[in-house]
Design an enzyme around this catalytic site. Structure first.
Site, PDB file in Angstrom:
ATOM      1  CG  MET A  17      -1.911  -1.173   1.142  1.00  0.00           C
ATOM      2  SD  MET A  17      -3.375  -0.902   2.115  1.00  0.00           S
ATOM      3  CE  MET A  17      -2.673  -0.793   3.742  1.00  0.00           C
ATOM      4  CG  LEU A  20       7.131   1.030  -0.682  1.00  0.00           C
ATOM      5  CD1 LEU A  20       7.855   0.596  -1.961  1.00  0.00           C
ATOM      6  CD2 LEU A  20       6.141  -0.050  -0.233  1.00  0.00           C
ATOM      7  CG  HIS A  24       6.842  -2.177   2.502  1.00  0.00           C
ATOM      8  ND1 HIS A  24       6.763  -1.070   3.308  1.00  0.00           N
ATOM      9  CD2 HIS A  24       5.612  -2.746   2.535  1.00  0.00           C
ATOM     10  CE1 HIS A  24       5.542  -0.959   3.804  1.00  0.00           C
ATOM     11  NE2 HIS A  24       4.819  -1.964   3.359  1.00  0.00           N
ATOM     12  CE  LYS A 138       6.386 -17.183   8.058  1.00  0.00           C
ATOM     13  NZ  LYS A 138       7.214 -18.183   8.780  1.00  0.00           N
ATOM     14  CG  ASP A 140       0.139  -7.230   7.691  1.00  0.00           C
ATOM     15  OD1 ASP A 140      -0.528  -6.509   8.429  1.00  0.00           O
ATOM     16  OD2 ASP A 140       1.167  -6.817   7.100  1.00  0.00           O
ATOM     17  CD  GLN A 143      -2.433  -8.643   3.931  1.00  0.00           C
ATOM     18  OE1 GLN A 143      -3.207  -7.710   3.996  1.00  0.00           O
ATOM     19  NE2 GLN A 143      -1.140  -8.481   3.687  1.00  0.00           N
ATOM     20  CB  VAL A 166      11.617  -6.604   8.380  1.00  0.00           C
ATOM     21  CG1 VAL A 166      12.894  -5.768   8.450  1.00  0.00           C
ATOM     22  CG2 VAL A 166      11.674  -7.591   7.223  1.00  0.00           C
TER      23      VAL A 166
END
Ligand code: AMP
Length: 270
Positions: A17, A20, A24, A138, A140, A143, A166
């Protein structure tokens, strides 16, 4: 739509989304490594309005498209797909994609409609880009579990990969929401990880799940201004009650630090 860009190799997609950060970037570099020199890496940057059930949350979400392009470039991304909401959604759209089991618990319980929005947008992104592989964090975890179901139950020809969380040096899981914390809550937030690890050790040493969760909740709520949304120990695949302790489990937390909702988790087993 982007499939013609695909050569003989893999096409690895990382949906985001935007805004970043290093979390990401790590996924993007993993995508580059997975795709190899003959493959293609596609990042999507799309702040999906359909998955926000709180318009204030959507309005407050950081938007940094130029910096995002730089990050993608420096991580070896070949194609950045950055559509507008108008490109993604017809005004009279009338199809929903709903997962009805894993979505009812954890974040799904307090964010109605959120995972239907995620399933809709990821399904559309998979159709538009037609990747061979996709990487999700992981961080999320729910999700990721739901999207594994989406791919399985809807027969998307995409291999889903889960990437480890991370963290900053202090242990706090990287998130664009961290920047919204007050200085006091930012200083306290690494406790989430610390308490999760203590809880994992207790569970793996034989403590009862309910006691482990209650203690973790109490520790979090002893921080001024912190309210736990949920603290749950569940089966890592079904996200429901643990019925077989030998299977991989998940200890997941969501907590309000003032007005900012943070999530974190750890896998565990015994
Ligand atoms: P988002 O932009 O928040 O939708 O995140 C895009 C992808 O990056 C999702 O698969 C997230 O799980 C993943 N992600 C975000 N933060 C982290 C993190 N700290 N560690 C690992 N993955 C992350």
């Amino acid at each position: 739509m982007l499939a013609p860009l695909r050569g003989k190799g893999k096409m690895v997609m990382v949906p985001t989304m935007g805004a970043l950060h290093e979390g990401h970037a790590t996924l993007l570099r993993q995508a580059r490594a997975l795709a190899g020199s003959s493959g293609t890496v596609v990042a999507s940057v799309f702040l999906n309005p359909v998955q926000f059930n709180d318009s204030n949350d959507l309005a407050a979400y950081p938007r940094t498209p130029e910096a995002d392009m730089d990050t993608c470039r420096s991580c070896g991304v070949d194609v950045v797909f950055m559509p507008t909401p108008e490109v993604m959604y017809s005004g009279d759209r009338s199809i929903t994609v709903e997962e009805n089991h894993l979505s009812t618990v954890l974040c799904g319980a307090s964010r109605p409609g959120h995972f239907a929005g995620v399933c809709l947008v990821v399904g559309k992104l998979f159709n538009l880009v037609q990747p061979t592989d996709a990487i999700f964090g992981k961080k999320d975890y729910q999700q990721l579990a739901i999207l594994r179901r989406l791919v399985r139950d809807m027969d998307f020809p995409v291999t889903i990969h889960g990437a480890e969380i991370v963290r900053g040096e202090d242990g706090l899981a990287l998130s664009s929401r961290n920047a919204l914390l007050t200085p006091e809550h930012r200083a306290a937030a690494p406790c989430i990880r610390k308490y999760l690890l203590e809880a994992r050790d207790a569970y793996e040493s034989g403590a009862a799940a309910a006691a482990v969760c209650a203690e973790l909740r109490a520790k979090l709520e002893s921080i001024p201004g912190v309210q736990a949304d949920y603290v749950e120990l569940v089966d890592a695949e079904t996200l429901h009650e643990v019925t077989d302790e030998k299977r991989l489990c998940l200890l997941a937390v969501a907590a309000w630090f003032g007005k900012v909702r943070l999530i974190d988790n750890t896998e565990l087993s015994r």
